[in-house]
Design a protein around this motif. Structure first.
Motif, mmCIF file in Angstrom:
data_model
loop_
_atom_site.group_PDB
_atom_site.id
_atom_site.type_symbol
_atom_site.label_atom_id
_atom_site.label_comp_id
_atom_site.label_asym_id
_atom_site.label_seq_id
_atom_site.Cartn_x
_atom_site.Cartn_y
_atom_site.Cartn_z
ATOM 1 N N ASP A 160 0.828 -1.211 0.000
ATOM 2 C CA ASP A 160 0.000 0.000 0.000
ATOM 3 C C ASP A 160 0.864 1.263 0.000
ATOM 4 N N ALA A 161 1.965 1.239 0.748
ATOM 5 C CA ALA A 161 2.841 2.408 0.816
ATOM 6 C C ALA A 161 3.512 2.669 -0.528
ATOM 7 N N ILE A 162 3.940 1.604 -1.209
ATOM 8 C CA ILE A 162 4.574 1.772 -2.524
ATOM 9 C C ILE A 162 3.549 2.271 -3.532
ATOM 10 N N GLU A 163 2.313 1.778 -3.429
ATOM 11 C CA GLU A 163 1.268 2.219 -4.349
ATOM 12 C C GLU A 163 0.964 3.706 -4.150
ATOM 13 N N GLU A 164 1.060 4.155 -2.912
ATOM 14 C CA GLU A 164 0.746 5.554 -2.610
ATOM 15 C C GLU A 164 1.935 6.475 -2.808
ATOM 16 N N ASP A 165 3.115 6.048 -2.340
ATOM 17 C CA ASP A 165 4.286 6.933 -2.342
ATOM 18 C C ASP A 165 5.330 6.585 -3.396
ATOM 19 N N GLY A 166 5.165 5.449 -4.065
ATOM 20 C CA GLY A 166 6.066 5.062 -5.139
ATOM 21 C C GLY A 166 7.516 4.969 -4.717
ATOM 22 N N PRO A 167 8.414 5.620 -5.472
ATOM 23 C CA PRO A 167 9.859 5.487 -5.238
ATOM 24 C C PRO A 167 10.349 5.975 -3.878
ATOM 25 N N GLN A 168 9.500 6.662 -3.117
ATOM 26 C CA GLN A 168 9.931 7.105 -1.793
ATOM 27 C C GLN A 168 10.147 5.920 -0.841
ATOM 28 N N VAL A 169 9.516 4.794 -1.161
ATOM 29 C CA VAL A 169 9.711 3.573 -0.367
ATOM 30 C C VAL A 169 10.839 2.780 -1.002
ATOM 31 N N GLN A 186 6.536 -9.093 -8.214
ATOM 32 C CA GLN A 186 5.356 -9.943 -8.149
ATOM 33 C C GLN A 186 4.532 -9.661 -6.897
ATOM 34 N N LEU A 187 5.207 -9.276 -5.826
ATOM 35 C CA LEU A 187 4.516 -8.930 -4.583
ATOM 36 C C LEU A 187 3.563 -7.759 -4.817
ATOM 37 N N LEU A 188 4.012 -6.772 -5.576
ATOM 38 C CA LEU A 188 3.168 -5.620 -5.871
ATOM 39 C C LEU A 188 1.988 -6.013 -6.739
ATOM 40 N N ILE A 189 2.240 -6.840 -7.734
ATOM 41 C CA ILE A 189 1.164 -7.262 -8.636
ATOM 42 C C ILE A 189 0.120 -8.081 -7.887
ATOM 43 N N GLU A 190 0.587 -9.082 -7.125
ATOM 44 C CA GLU A 190 -0.352 -9.929 -6.383
ATOM 45 C C GLU A 190 -1.021 -9.159 -5.247
ATOM 46 N N GLY A 191 -0.367 -8.069 -4.801
ATOM 47 C CA GLY A 191 -0.950 -7.234 -3.738
ATOM 48 C C GLY A 191 -1.971 -6.244 -4.248
ATOM 49 N N GLY A 192 -2.153 -6.205 -5.577
ATOM 50 C CA GLY A 192 -3.215 -5.362 -6.127
ATOM 51 C C GLY A 192 -2.770 -4.268 -7.076
ATOM 52 N N SER A 195 0.239 -4.084 -13.165
ATOM 53 C CA SER A 195 1.606 -4.432 -13.584
ATOM 54 C C SER A 195 2.267 -3.314 -14.373
ATOM 55 N N ALA A 196 1.479 -2.506 -15.055
ATOM 56 C CA ALA A 196 2.043 -1.408 -15.846
ATOM 57 C C ALA A 196 2.662 -0.332 -14.954
ATOM 58 N N ASP A 197 2.233 -0.272 -13.682
ATOM 59 C CA ASP A 197 2.741 0.752 -12.762
ATOM 60 C C ASP A 197 3.984 0.299 -11.991
ATOM 61 N N VAL A 198 4.284 -0.987 -12.046
ATOM 62 C CA VAL A 198 5.382 -1.517 -11.232
ATOM 63 C C VAL A 198 6.732 -0.889 -11.578
ATOM 64 N N PRO A 199 7.121 -0.810 -12.847
ATOM 65 C CA PRO A 199 8.462 -0.273 -13.154
ATOM 66 C C PRO A 199 8.697 1.138 -12.622
ATOM 67 N N THR A 200 7.676 2.000 -12.591
ATOM 68 C CA THR A 200 7.868 3.373 -12.137
ATOM 69 C C THR A 200 7.651 3.526 -10.635
ATOM 70 N N SER A 201 6.975 2.562 -10.007
ATOM 71 C CA SER A 201 6.677 2.666 -8.582
ATOM 72 C C SER A 201 7.707 1.991 -7.695
ATOM 73 N N GLN A 338 9.603 -9.963 -18.167
ATOM 74 C CA GLN A 338 8.873 -9.148 -19.149
ATOM 75 C C GLN A 338 7.569 -8.633 -18.557
ATOM 76 N N THR A 339 6.878 -9.482 -17.796
ATOM 77 C CA THR A 339 5.592 -9.115 -17.216
ATOM 78 C C THR A 339 5.720 -7.947 -16.255
ATOM 79 N N ILE A 340 6.784 -7.946 -15.439
ATOM 80 C CA ILE A 340 6.921 -6.873 -14.436
ATOM 81 C C ILE A 340 7.791 -5.713 -14.943
ATOM 82 N N GLY A 341 8.126 -5.744 -16.240
ATOM 83 C CA GLY A 341 8.777 -4.601 -16.861
ATOM 84 C C GLY A 341 10.273 -4.488 -16.668
ATOM 85 N N LEU A 342 10.924 -5.573 -16.274
ATOM 86 C CA LEU A 342 12.384 -5.509 -16.083
ATOM 87 C C LEU A 342 13.152 -5.757 -17.371
ATOM 88 N N THR A 343 12.512 -6.444 -18.306
ATOM 89 C CA THR A 343 13.092 -6.626 -19.638
ATOM 90 C C THR A 343 11.998 -6.392 -20.670
#
Length: 344
Positions: A160-169, A186-192, A195-201, A338-343
């Motif tokens: 939840d903190a990463i979703e709200e504050d992104g790179p600050q965490v 994967q923790l972020l994706i399964e946590g809700g 997936s498109a937001d994971v690389p920037t968050s 590829q799914t989580i945007g690392l490649t």
């Protein structure tokens, strides 16, 4: 013939006989030691020395594995010596590049999930498939930890903190694209999280060894840590870190009171496997000799004790089954990255 002549002739005969017996004895001795390549018990062609490469800096899981392998090999007299060399950097791909230039068939390098991912994210010219797989040894749950004073009480709090504050965490762990990094995504994706937001968050700080991640957590320069249970267990037990969850389906042996991700409502299970590679291009006979000595090591009391002490799970695999496992793991890792945007 005079007495002096007879004496001289007798001495010459005895001398020739002694030389012959010495030659026979030396030949037998040479045969029993295999011309210098035999083991301590005189088995022809056995391995006397194995060089073990830990493709990471001291203090991490690969270093622990390499030193446990060395201790088990020498402790049970399977080889005379097994020195460990650390070659850290780029998720093990620096060590992999070194192994690619190695021609000595008595060199082993620790490998595992982290390296599978790092090969992809670093676009490594040297690949695990180009080497000679010898054995899968263990698998280990990962653990998500925070400093003891952290405000995070659960894994969902972190998501939840990463979703709200992104790179600050800030999240720290092993190498970029390795199993720790994959779990974070994967923790972020399964946590809700989408997936498109994971690389920037996700602000993930990669390290070459577990010791660096621990320093960052204790020094307040990272808020969350992910690594193998064996790397953080002591700090959790001492109270310096607090464990939020482990990544396996069952509780970890070293941290039995820590819930699993599934216990925390996140449908995710990942373990970190580790094994051994030899240089590519060695002969079938050389490969089998390495498989044989590692199989003996796996059955030793010293190795059994090391597995229990470090909280690892035995996952021994060799031969065709190992080859199939590697192919499937590499394909699955490529898809996940590829799914989580690392490649791309």
């Amino acid at each position: 013939m005079t007495d002096d002549a007879q004496t001289t002739r007798l001495r010459r005969t005895l001398l020739i006989g002694a030389v012959g017996l010495t030659a026979v004895a030396l030949a037998a001795c040479s045969s029993s030691t295999g011309g210098g390549s035999g083991s301590g018990d005189g088995a022809p062609g056995a391995i006397t020395t194995l060089d073990v490469i830990a493709p990471a800096d001291p203090g991490g899981g690969w270093d622990q594995t390499a030193r446990a392998v060395s201790a088990a090999l020498t402790g049970d007299d399977l080889v005379d010596s097994a020195p460990v060399t650390n070659i850290g950097g780029a998720g093990g791909t620096v060590g992999l590049a070194s192994l690619a230039t190695e021609t000595d068939s008595t060199t082993l390098m620790v490998t595992g999930s982290v390296m599978v991912g790092a090969v992809e994210t670093n676009a490594s010219e040297n690949r695990i498939e180009d080497m000679t797989p010898i054995a899968r040894l263990t698998e280990e749950p990962l653990v998500i930890v925070v400093p003891a004073s952290s405000e995070f009480e659960s894994v969902q709090d972190v998501v939840d903190a990463i979703e709200e504050d992104g790179p600050q965490v800030t999240v720290t762990g092993g190498s970029a694209g390795g199993i720790d990094h994959i779990l974070a995504g994967q923790l972020l994706i399964e946590g809700g999280m989408d997936s498109a937001d994971v690389p920037t968050s996700l602000n993930y700080i990669a390290n070459s060894g577990g010791g660096e991640a621990l320093t960052m957590l204790l020094g307040g320069t990272a808020m969350v840590g992910i690594s193998g249970v064996g790397e953080f267990a002591e700090s959790v037990q001492s109270g310096d870190l607090r464990a939020l969850a482990v990544s396996s389906e069952e509780p970890a042996i070293a941290l039995p009171d820590v819930p699993t991700l599934q216990d925390e409502g996140i449908d995710l299970a990942i373990t970190n496997w580790r094994g051994l590679l030899a240089p590519g291009g060695i002969s079938d006979e050389e490969r089998q000799a390495l498989v044989d000595v590692v199989t003996e090591m796996h059955g030793s009391s010293a190795w059994t004790e090391a597995v229990e002490t470090n909280g690892w799970t035995d996952a021994f695999l060799t031969g065709d089954e190992l080859q199939t496992f590697l192919e499937e793991d590499i394909a699955r890792t490529q898809e996940t990255l590829q799914t989580i945007g690392l490649t791309s």
